[in-house]
Each structure stands twice: as C-alpha cells, then as structure tokens.
Design an enzyme around this catalytic site. Structure first.
Site: not given
Length: 300
Positions: A50, A92
């Site tokens: 991730h 992100h």
C-alpha cells in the site's frame, strides 16, 4: 486541461493497440501464473504493498517501491494527483502538508493544495524527512518516475485515481502516460496493471477509454447493486472492516467486465490476525502497509 494537452491525449490513446501476437511459452506460463494469483483457485491472496511498503518507508516515494521489492512484494499500490501545470504526481492527499515540507518552502501558499503548485515547485519538496531522517531528500515522484521504478523491479501496479472530481479528465491523462511508458501493451494490461478509484464514474471512464485495462472499484456497494458495477469493473475492493465471508461470496458469484469472476481486494490490513481473518473469507488480494507481516500470516 489545456486544449493542446487534451488533443495530445486523444491522439496517444487512439494509437494504443494491444498486441495480438501469440505469447511465447515463457510468457504463456507467466500469464497462467498471474491469472492463478489474481483470481480463480489461488492458494493464498495476492499481497499489495500500500503506497509502496509504507510501513517501512515514506509512502508513495521511490524508496517505498524499493522497500516493497526488497521484501519480495510483486504488487505495489499508488495514488495519483495532478499539478497546476498538468503533470501527474504520486501522492495520496490533495494537500502537500502531511507528507512534505511545503509549509517551510512555500510559507505563503496556504492551503498548499497539489493543484495549486507546478510540477517544478513540487519537485523541490522533501517528501521523506517526515518519516525519518534517513529518508531526507526523497521527492514526490511523477507518475513516469514511479512506473519506471516499478518496471525496474519487474513489479505490478495497482494505480488509484485520487479525487478525480478535482481534476477533470485525469483518467485520459493517466492513460496517456501509461501508454507513453509502455504500460498499455498486452503483457501489462493482462498481468501487471489494475486501475481503481472510489469514484464509480472514474472507473467507468477508464473502462470506456481503455476497455482492455483491468479496473477496481473501492468500496462496499450493496449486494443488490453489484451486477451494475460488474458491467464496468473487474474488482470490488472493500475496506477490511466492512468485509464478511458472505459479501466476498456475493462478489465471486458474478463475472466482471472482462467476463472473469469478479474479484475482491481488501484494504488496509496491517496485522497478522486481520490478515488471517480476511484470507479466511476468500479474498483475492490484501492491500497492506506491511507486506511481510501479511505474507507470513497467510502463507504466501
């Protein structure tokens, strides 16, 4: 996007042709292994790092890709945003504050949104020191830089389109970069690439622009709505806290956009107990900050 960029994107996409030559025996074997690892009767779920191995290196940096490779992790997930001048960068948040030193470098530019900075300005920022002094000087990579590093390690990419509502046309921009970097050839789209988003409209757009590309929807739609999603996506990717064995079974009961069993990748699982629990539900993939922990827990 500027008209010239849109026209270039359209031209590039029009020229993308998925190769139709027969696979060599080695490629055929690789393809069979990939299919076994991302669907069907896999012995254990695929493990996806991730934002790279973000438990051990600053998220979405090239260092996190390198750490994932060092841990033997084939799949890497990343997030894509767009700069003021149209460059795609891997980050992100839609803000630069949490993971860079933007407040120090540009103190008068609040609220420090990605879309308000040029690619050259973002390239000046330190994206590693917040995580640890050993990563000081790490930069926010462009999408091109990120896929080059993934390619260098012969890894696979789960690419998330972040905040598409902030960046109209970002799906086409992403596909253009992937095409330019060789990521829309047959080997990549069959074995090494998935594009996902929390936005059903964004996932649908990718499927319409590049039907060969495997896609995933992030979320847990009601079971009754799953057939509608299956028309344009290949995966339903829920948070692990929302997951049950019955829900995974409902996903698997359907065929996705490419006529294969709909898959479920779940996120973000960082401890052994949660990894064993979701593996017991039969998920096809586990997205984690700590790929070594999950690998050891589920035996892949």
């Amino acid at each position: 996007m500027h008209a010239r960029a849109v026209a270039a994107s359209t031209t590039a996409l029009a020229g993308v042709v998925v190769l139709l030559l027969p696979l060599s025996p080695a490629r055929a074997a690789e393809s069979a292994r990939a299919a076994e690892g991302t669907g069907g009767a896999a012995a254990a779920p695929v493990i996806v790092a991730h934002r790279g191995a973000s438990g051990y290196a600053p998220e979405n940096t090239l260092a996190a890709v390198d750490k994932a490779a060092a841990l033997g992790t084939e799949w890497v997930e990343n997030d894509v945003q767009r700069t003021k001048d149209g460059e795609l960068v891997v980050l992100h948040d839609d803000s630069l504050v949490r993971t860079t030193d933007v407040e120090e470098v540009f103190p008068d530019r609040a609220p420090w949104k990605v879309k308000d900075f040029t690619a050259a300005e973002i390239a000046r920022l330190d994206a590693g020191n917040w995580f640890g002094p050993e990563y000081a000087g790490a930069r926010v990579p462009t999408l091109e830089q990120f896929v080059h590093r993934v390619d260098r390690h012969r890894q696979k990419l789960l690419l998330e389109i972040k905040n598409p509502q902030l960046y109209p046309g970002i799906e086409r921009d992403i596909l253009k970069v992937l095409a330019d970097e060789g990521w829309l050839d047959r080997r990549h789209v069959r074995q090494r690439l998935i594009v996902q988003s929390f936005s059903a409209d964004s996932v649908r757009t990718v499927h319409e622009l590049a039907p060969a590309v495997k896609t995933g929807f992030l979320g847990t739609p009601p079971v009754a709505d799953l057939p509608a999603y299956a028309a344009f996506t290949d995966q339903i990717n829920p948070s692990h806290g929302s997951l049950t064995a019955d829900y995974v079974s409902a996903v698997h009961a359907l065929k996705g956009a490419h006529g294969k069993r709909l898959e479920a990748f779940t996120w973000t699982v960082n401890d052994a107990a949660a990894a064993r629990r979701v593996a017991g539900f039969g998920v096809d993939g586990i997205i984690t900050n700590n790929p070594d922990v999950v690998r050891d827990a589920v035996g892949c």
